[in-house]
Design an enzyme around this catalytic site. Structure first.
Site, mmCIF file in Angstrom:
data_model
loop_
_atom_site.group_PDB
_atom_site.id
_atom_site.type_symbol
_atom_site.label_atom_id
_atom_site.label_comp_id
_atom_site.label_asym_id
_atom_site.label_seq_id
_atom_site.Cartn_x
_atom_site.Cartn_y
_atom_site.Cartn_z
ATOM 1 N N ASP A 1 0.871 -1.109 0.148
ATOM 2 C CA ASP A 1 -0.317 -0.157 -0.024
ATOM 3 C C ASP A 1 0.752 0.952 0.022
ATOM 4 O O ASP A 1 1.381 2.003 1.248
ATOM 5 C CB ASP A 1 -0.805 0.102 1.401
ATOM 6 C CG ASP A 1 -1.703 1.643 1.071
ATOM 7 O OD1 ASP A 1 -2.593 1.641 0.032
ATOM 8 O OD2 ASP A 1 -2.047 1.357 2.476
ATOM 9 N N LYS B 1 -2.611 3.390 -6.841
ATOM 10 C CA LYS B 1 -3.458 4.334 -6.859
ATOM 11 C C LYS B 1 -3.265 5.517 -8.596
ATOM 12 O O LYS B 1 -2.580 4.695 -9.150
ATOM 13 C CB LYS B 1 -1.993 5.335 -6.444
ATOM 14 C CG LYS B 1 -1.424 5.384 -5.407
ATOM 15 C CD LYS B 1 -2.434 5.481 -4.112
ATOM 16 C CE LYS B 1 -1.318 4.797 -2.660
ATOM 17 N NZ LYS B 1 -3.004 4.617 -1.969
#
Length: 364
Positions: free
Chosen positions: A288, A318
């Site tokens: 992440d 993202k």
């Protein structure tokens, strides 16, 4: 579809608004700003779909020329990445913005739906801010719960329901439908899953991994060794440690001080590109990072040798350039045949990102 009726505004006369037998209607919900992407994915499944926007960039009514059962099965089979939740529209009418709406809803349920004694029923009510109806979502739920218990002997519940009664109230309309929890894609109202933040929680990023565990039907406690790339300050690492795993966390930044001395944590304070790991060591890899997705993909690819065949990967991507479909295609191309995409989903706790659930292909 369940047949429905609607109240002419300003009168007590009921008029039919039954969806044609050849079609069905639903309310779809996406994360804010991603409604257009959800609609684009649905249009690939149903070329003749029709939309009505309810909340800009987030909630919309859609009608498809197939039965509700057919529509739900196709949506679940080829689940859109950006469609967070659906609820059927079996009953719709012009709202009076008074308690008459509640009377009509209860009457419709009594006339068109049967509930069994002891059946667990969840009532989920959403009311738009612009709606000026006198009743609250809680009062709508109270009215339905009263019917369920007094007339049918059913059991109103919040979790683990057998069926869900969904109600959506706009400034002018009242929509209702009955469904099984899995047919809604999420058993939370609007797919807005909520977790309780405890005092020991390191960051809200942990909610993303918790939601991924539920949404992808995983059990992290069934894994043994996890690799967390870009782990600092340790939100995802802390959850995996709570589940009983041994975790190797990699990040040049500092981990939260409460984690450093944990007996099942190995912390490598380095860039991921500078570490050397054992081959086939981990059965779970999580990542992440707020990086460009291609840079992230290169880092993950370079460390795939450390993941066992059949190992699980949970990766956040993202969406920096607002080209999600192209981004996913490019990443899958970069990963090649070594990884199998099980599901890509924008979770409720994602923002400008997607979560990928992948498996490392078994070595031939």
């Amino acid at each position: 579809m369940v047949s429905g009726t609607a109240l002419d505004q300003g009168t007590s006369r009921m008029t039919s608004t039954t969806t044609p037998s050849t079609g069905s209607r639903f309310i779809g919900t996406s994360n804010h700003g991603y409604c257009q992407h959800a609609q684009e994915e649905l249009k690939r499944l149903f070329p003749e779909i029709r939309y009505t926007l309810l909340i800009p960039t987030e909630v919309f009514l859609f009608e498809v020329p197939v039965s509700a059962q057919e529509a739900v099965e196709l949506i679940k089979q080829k689940e859109p990445m950006f469609l967070r939740h659906i609820q059927p529209v079996d009953f719709a009418w012009e709202g009076s913005r008074s308690d008459t709406d509640l009377d009509n809803l209860v009457q419709w349920l009594q006339q068109n739906v049967n509930f069994s004694a002891g059946e667990k029923i969840a009532v989920q009510v959403r009311k738009e801010e612009r709606s000026q109806a006198a009743y609250t979502p809680f009062s709508v739920k109270q009215a339905i719960d009263g019917l369920l218990t007094s007339v049918y002997g059913a059991e109103p519940v919040v979790k683990e329901a057998e069926r869900i009664i969904s109600v959506y109230v706009t400034a002018t309309k009242f929509y209702a439908g009955i469904s099984r929890p899995k047919d809604n894609l999420s058993d939370w109202a609007g797919g807005a899953i909520r977790f309780h933040k405890n005092e020991e929680q390191i960051s809200r990023a942990q909610f993303k991994l918790l939601e991924a565990e539920q949404r992808f039907e995983l059990d992290f406690s069934s894994y043994h060794l996890a690799l967390d790339i870009g782990a600092a300050p340790g939100g995802w690492t802390s959850l995996l440690l709570e589940r009983g795993l041994r975790v190797t966390a990699i990040d040049p930044a500092n981990m939260h001080p409460t984690l450093i001395q944990h007996p099942r944590l190995t912390f490598l304070k380095k860039n991921a590109g500078d570490v050397k790991l054992k081959k086939d060591e981990f059965d779970l890899l999580v990542c992440d990072m707020s990086w460009d997705p291609k840079q992230m993909a290169r880092l993950v690819s370079d460390l795939l040798y450390a993941v066992k065949s059949g190992g699980t990967l949970i990766i956040t991507v993202k969406l920096m350039h607002k080209k999600p479909f192209q981004t996913v295609r490019e990443l899958l191309h970069m990963f090649g045949s070594e990884l199998l995409l099980v599901k890509a989903k924008q979770l409720f706790h994602n923002r400008e990102e997607l979560t990928l659930y992948m498996l490392k292909q078994t070595d031939l």
